[in-house]
Design a protein around this motif. Structure first.
Motif, PDB file in Angstrom:
ATOM      1  N   MET A   1       0.504  -1.027   0.580  1.00 38.54           N
ATOM      2  CA  MET A   1      -0.391  -0.279   0.553  1.00 38.54           C
ATOM      3  C   MET A   1       1.125   1.224   0.260  1.00 38.54           C
ATOM      4  O   MET A   1       2.136   1.114   1.060  1.00 38.54           O
ATOM      5  CB  MET A   1      -0.475   0.013   1.365  1.00 38.54           C
ATOM      6  CG  MET A   1      -0.861   0.987   1.629  1.00 38.54           C
ATOM      7  SD  MET A   1      -2.155   1.475   3.572  1.00 38.54           S
ATOM      8  CE  MET A   1      -0.667   0.789   4.391  1.00 38.54           C
ATOM      9  N   LYS A   2       0.735   2.059  -0.713  1.00 40.50           N
ATOM     10  CA  LYS A   2       1.102   3.186  -0.525  1.00 40.50           C
ATOM     11  C   LYS A   2       0.486   4.591  -0.220  1.00 40.50           C
ATOM     12  O   LYS A   2      -0.848   3.987  -0.323  1.00 40.50           O
ATOM     13  CB  LYS A   2       1.416   4.170  -2.476  1.00 40.50           C
ATOM     14  CG  LYS A   2       1.918   2.869  -2.986  1.00 40.50           C
ATOM     15  CD  LYS A   2       2.120   2.980  -4.309  1.00 40.50           C
ATOM     16  CE  LYS A   2       1.779   2.185  -5.655  1.00 40.50           C
ATOM     17  NZ  LYS A   2       2.368   0.880  -4.849  1.00 40.50           N
ATOM     18  N   LEU A   3       0.502   4.967   0.459  1.00 36.67           N
ATOM     19  CA  LEU A   3       0.167   6.444   0.500  1.00 36.67           C
ATOM     20  C   LEU A   3       0.407   7.928   0.725  1.00 36.67           C
ATOM     21  O   LEU A   3       1.471   8.119   0.616  1.00 36.67           O
ATOM     22  CB  LEU A   3      -0.115   6.239   2.549  1.00 36.67           C
ATOM     23  CG  LEU A   3       0.517   5.124   3.275  1.00 36.67           C
ATOM     24  CD1 LEU A   3       0.574   5.610   4.851  1.00 36.67           C
ATOM     25  CD2 LEU A   3      -1.778   5.007   3.642  1.00 36.67           C
ATOM     26  N   MET A  57       3.759  11.243  11.916  1.00 39.22           N
ATOM     27  CA  MET A  57       4.479   9.201  12.226  1.00 39.22           C
ATOM     28  C   MET A  57       3.402   9.673  13.307  1.00 39.22           C
ATOM     29  O   MET A  57       2.969   8.352  13.272  1.00 39.22           O
ATOM     30  CB  MET A  57       5.549  10.236  13.265  1.00 39.22           C
ATOM     31  CG  MET A  57       7.070  10.296  12.771  1.00 39.22           C
ATOM     32  SD  MET A  57       7.272   9.070  11.035  1.00 39.22           S
ATOM     33  CE  MET A  57       7.955   8.211  12.435  1.00 39.22           C
ATOM     34  N   GLN A  58       2.804  10.923  14.019  1.00 39.05           N
ATOM     35  CA  GLN A  58       1.545   9.985  14.870  1.00 39.05           C
ATOM     36  C   GLN A  58       0.064   9.152  14.062  1.00 39.05           C
ATOM     37  O   GLN A  58      -0.707   8.212  14.647  1.00 39.05           O
ATOM     38  CB  GLN A  58       0.375  11.198  15.769  1.00 39.05           C
ATOM     39  CG  GLN A  58      -0.571  10.792  16.206  1.00 39.05           C
ATOM     40  CD  GLN A  58      -1.083  12.359  17.386  1.00 39.05           C
ATOM     41  OE1 GLN A  58      -0.482  12.964  17.488  1.00 39.05           O
ATOM     42  NE2 GLN A  58      -2.459  12.285  16.956  1.00 39.05           N
ATOM     43  N   LEU A  59       0.163   9.831  12.429  1.00 40.66           N
ATOM     44  CA  LEU A  59      -1.190   9.213  12.255  1.00 40.66           C
ATOM     45  C   LEU A  59      -0.468   7.675  12.255  1.00 40.66           C
ATOM     46  O   LEU A  59      -1.796   6.495  12.470  1.00 40.66           O
ATOM     47  CB  LEU A  59      -0.745   9.753  10.442  1.00 40.66           C
ATOM     48  CG  LEU A  59      -1.611   9.562   9.346  1.00 40.66           C
ATOM     49  CD1 LEU A  59      -3.400   9.850   9.290  1.00 40.66           C
ATOM     50  CD2 LEU A  59      -1.305   9.997   8.190  1.00 40.66           C
ATOM     51  N   LEU A  60       0.599   7.375  11.366  1.00 40.68           N
ATOM     52  CA  LEU A  60       1.444   6.362  10.826  1.00 40.68           C
ATOM     53  C   LEU A  60       1.099   5.537  12.323  1.00 40.68           C
ATOM     54  O   LEU A  60       0.431   3.668  11.997  1.00 40.68           O
ATOM     55  CB  LEU A  60       2.582   5.935  10.201  1.00 40.68           C
ATOM     56  CG  LEU A  60       2.982   7.048   9.091  1.00 40.68           C
ATOM     57  CD1 LEU A  60       4.268   6.853   9.197  1.00 40.68           C
ATOM     58  CD2 LEU A  60       2.031   5.882   8.049  1.00 40.68           C
ATOM     59  N   ARG A  61       1.401   5.527  13.669  1.00 37.15           N
ATOM     60  CA  ARG A  61       0.843   5.378  14.694  1.00 37.15           C
ATOM     61  C   ARG A  61      -0.840   4.652  14.792  1.00 37.15           C
ATOM     62  O   ARG A  61      -0.671   3.677  14.969  1.00 37.15           O
ATOM     63  CB  ARG A  61       1.743   5.806  16.080  1.00 37.15           C
ATOM     64  CG  ARG A  61       3.593   4.974  15.946  1.00 37.15           C
ATOM     65  CD  ARG A  61       3.708   5.492  17.022  1.00 37.15           C
ATOM     66  NE  ARG A  61       3.185   7.537  17.836  1.00 37.15           N
ATOM     67  CZ  ARG A  61       4.200   8.204  17.441  1.00 37.15           C
ATOM     68  NH1 ARG A  61       5.103   8.548  16.337  1.00 37.15           N
ATOM     69  NH2 ARG A  61       3.425   9.304  17.856  1.00 37.15           N
ATOM     70  N   GLU A  62      -0.752   5.606  15.189  1.00 33.24           N
ATOM     71  CA  GLU A  62      -2.376   6.143  15.721  1.00 33.24           C
ATOM     72  C   GLU A  62      -3.107   4.666  14.321  1.00 33.24           C
ATOM     73  O   GLU A  62      -4.159   3.701  15.447  1.00 33.24           O
ATOM     74  CB  GLU A  62      -3.359   7.559  14.968  1.00 33.24           C
ATOM     75  CG  GLU A  62      -4.022   6.768  16.209  1.00 33.24           C
ATOM     76  CD  GLU A  62      -4.940   8.189  15.989  1.00 33.24           C
ATOM     77  OE1 GLU A  62      -6.282   9.189  15.055  1.00 33.24           O
ATOM     78  OE2 GLU A  62      -4.099   8.933  16.675  1.00 33.24           O
ATOM     79  N   HIS A  63      -2.879   4.445  13.615  1.00 35.30           N
ATOM     80  CA  HIS A  63      -3.454   3.671  11.984  1.00 35.30           C
ATOM     81  C   HIS A  63      -3.028   2.395  12.108  1.00 35.30           C
ATOM     82  O   HIS A  63      -3.254   1.422  11.294  1.00 35.30           O
ATOM     83  CB  HIS A  63      -4.502   4.358  11.142  1.00 35.30           C
ATOM     84  CG  HIS A  63      -5.443   5.566  11.418  1.00 35.30           C
ATOM     85  ND1 HIS A  63      -6.273   5.056  11.653  1.00 35.30           N
ATOM     86  CD2 HIS A  63      -5.272   6.781  11.341  1.00 35.30           C
ATOM     87  CE1 HIS A  63      -7.055   6.326  11.861  1.00 35.30           C
ATOM     88  NE2 HIS A  63      -5.698   7.544  11.791  1.00 35.30           N
ATOM     89  N   LEU A  65      -0.035   1.909  11.048  1.00 36.26           N
ATOM     90  CA  LEU A  65       0.264   2.024   9.004  1.00 36.26           C
ATOM     91  C   LEU A  65       1.208   1.852   8.492  1.00 36.26           C
ATOM     92  O   LEU A  65       2.583   2.359   9.289  1.00 36.26           O
ATOM     93  CB  LEU A  65      -0.170   3.014   8.226  1.00 36.26           C
ATOM     94  CG  LEU A  65      -1.459   3.432   8.577  1.00 36.26           C
ATOM     95  CD1 LEU A  65      -1.718   5.042   7.535  1.00 36.26           C
ATOM     96  CD2 LEU A  65      -2.655   2.294   7.689  1.00 36.26           C
ATOM     97  N   GLU A  66       1.788   0.457   7.581  1.00 37.28           N
ATOM     98  CA  GLU A  66       2.866   0.783   7.059  1.00 37.28           C
ATOM     99  C   GLU A  66       2.952   0.274   5.606  1.00 37.28           C
ATOM    100  O   GLU A  66       3.485  -0.680   5.207  1.00 37.28           O
ATOM    101  CB  GLU A  66       3.750  -0.997   7.883  1.00 37.28           C
ATOM    102  CG  GLU A  66       3.800  -0.597   9.383  1.00 37.28           C
ATOM    103  CD  GLU A  66       4.173  -2.075   9.071  1.00 37.28           C
ATOM    104  OE1 GLU A  66       4.888  -3.898   8.811  1.00 37.28           O
ATOM    105  OE2 GLU A  66       4.132  -2.963  10.619  1.00 37.28           O
TER     106      GLU A  66
END
Length: 166
Positions: A1-3, A57-63, A65-66
């Motif tokens: 997945m790309k973001l 970084m919070q968005l990636l951690r909270e959801h 996401l990798e």
């Protein structure tokens, strides 16, 4: 997945949004994510504005996401000498494992025509900088993205999600 990610600030708060997609020519997101950041410090005068970094970084951690790649509005490098921009700091914060492509509508004095991408005739070019991926490959992928206008559809969607205050 790309973001495709976007962060918008409102006083001392922010909203970070991400649009997930698999194919570069995708017209629609496979999934969207939004995080509210309740407190953001003001950017220090005269220094590089890195306020978006902890928000992403919070968005990636909270959801949880990798992503395999992150596309962001902004610069990875500020000039052809690769002076670090926000995107390079993001790339480094992710351990150099996730390529980052920065896309901007505005130019910087240190970026020459080699960083330009034309997506539509008779419009100014977009500027592309990147880390963890070849500049030629980054430009080709940006050109392949869906959208008849200058800015790709999914990047516009990420910005709209970050602006939405519901």
């Amino acid at each position: 997945m790309k973001l495709a990610v976007a962060v918008l600030f409102d006083s001392t708060q922010a909203r970070a949004a991400a649009v997930a997609f698999d194919a570069w020519d995708a017209a629609e997101a496979t999934k969207t994510f939004v995080s509210r950041i309740t407190h953001v410090e003001k950017a220090p005068r005269g220094a590089l504005d890195l306020r978006e970094l902890p928000c992403v970084m919070q968005l990636l951690r909270e959801h949880d996401l990798e992503p395999e790649l992150i596309l962001m509005d902004g610069f990875v490098h500020l000039d052809a000498d690769e002076t670090p921009g926000l995107g390079l700091h993001l790339y480094q914060a992710l351990g150099g494992k996730v390529p980052v492509i920065g896309v901007s509508k505005k130019g910087l004095p240190g970026l020459s025509a080699q960083f330009e991408v034309m997506r539509e005739e008779e419009t100014p070019p977009l500027l592309v900088t990147c880390a963890g991926i070849d500049i030629g490959a980054a430009k080709a992928r940006l050109r392949a993205m869906h959208g008849r206008k200058r800015v790709p559809t999914l990047m516009k969607l990420a910005t709209r999600l970050a602006k939405n205050k519901d």
